[in-house]
Structures are given as C-alpha cells and as structure tokens.
Design a protein around this motif. Structure first.
Motif: not given
Length: 124
Positions: A86-92, A115-121, A8-13
């Motif tokens: 942006p609407e894909d932002t969530a913990v996966y 699993g423990q989850g990974t943040q996608v922003t 996971g991580g931070l990514v632009q549209t």
C-alpha cells in the motif's frame, strides 16, 4: 525528448505492475532515465534510475521488488514492480536527462524532461 508514461492501475497487496516510459527522439540511449513517485501530500521521491551506460540504482524501499530496464531499440524504459505494498501507492513519473552525475541521480531537480505520470494504487 518527450516522455509518455503508462501502465499504472489498481492492484492488491502483493500484486505486480509494469510501468512503461516511451520516449521520442533518436538519442534515447544517451539519456539517463529515472522513475519518481509522489503520494498525496508528500514530496516527489526517487524510485529507480537507469544510467545511459546501463547501470541501475534503486531507493532502499524497493530493492528486491522493483526492476528498471531499458530497451533502447524501442526507446522505452520499464519499471517492473512486484510484491507491491500500500505504501507504493502514488503517481509515478519517468524523467530523462543526458547529463547527471551519479551523486545527483536521485534529485528530481536534475532532470529536464518529464512524462505526465501514471497512477499506481495498491489496496490492502
């Protein structure tokens, strides 16, 4: 089986990320694997799944953008996410279970291992 999600991580549209779900155990190929996501204040929702026979399934909102794949030799399932919004932002989360009928594949309650989850922003 124990699951470890990462990537996971931070990514632009419009950007891309690839999530990985590494599993322990020698019977990985016999498990159905699902990816779910949970945004703040919302219920956990189905994203994609790979059945142990190799068939794949997606929720409508990610079809054509996300691809689930598995490498049984590496005990790893991937979720390639392209054209992120942006609407894909969530913990996966990735999840696994050896016995899920097709009609229940989208239900979080049917999976025994998580699993423990990974943040996608995704920024706009």
């Amino acid at each position: 089986v124990q699951l470890q999600a990462s990537g996971g991580g931070l990514v632009q549209t419009g950007g891309s990320l690839r999530l990985s779900c590494a599993a322990s155990g020698r019977t990985f190929s016999s498990y159905n694997i699902g990816w779910f996501r949970q945004a703040p204040g919302k219920e956990r929702e189905f994203v994609a799944a790979s059945r142990r026979g190799g068939f794949t399934y997606y929720t409508d909102s990610v079809k054509g953008r996300f691809t689930i794949s598995r490498d049984n030799a590496k005990n790893t399932v991937y979720l390639q996410m392209n054209s992120l919004k942006p609407e894909d932002t969530a913990v996966y989360y990735c999840a696994a279970d050896p016995n899920i009928i097709l009609s229940a594949l989208r239900l979080p309650s049917q999976y025994d291992y998580w699993g423990q989850g990974t943040q996608v922003t995704v920024s706009s």
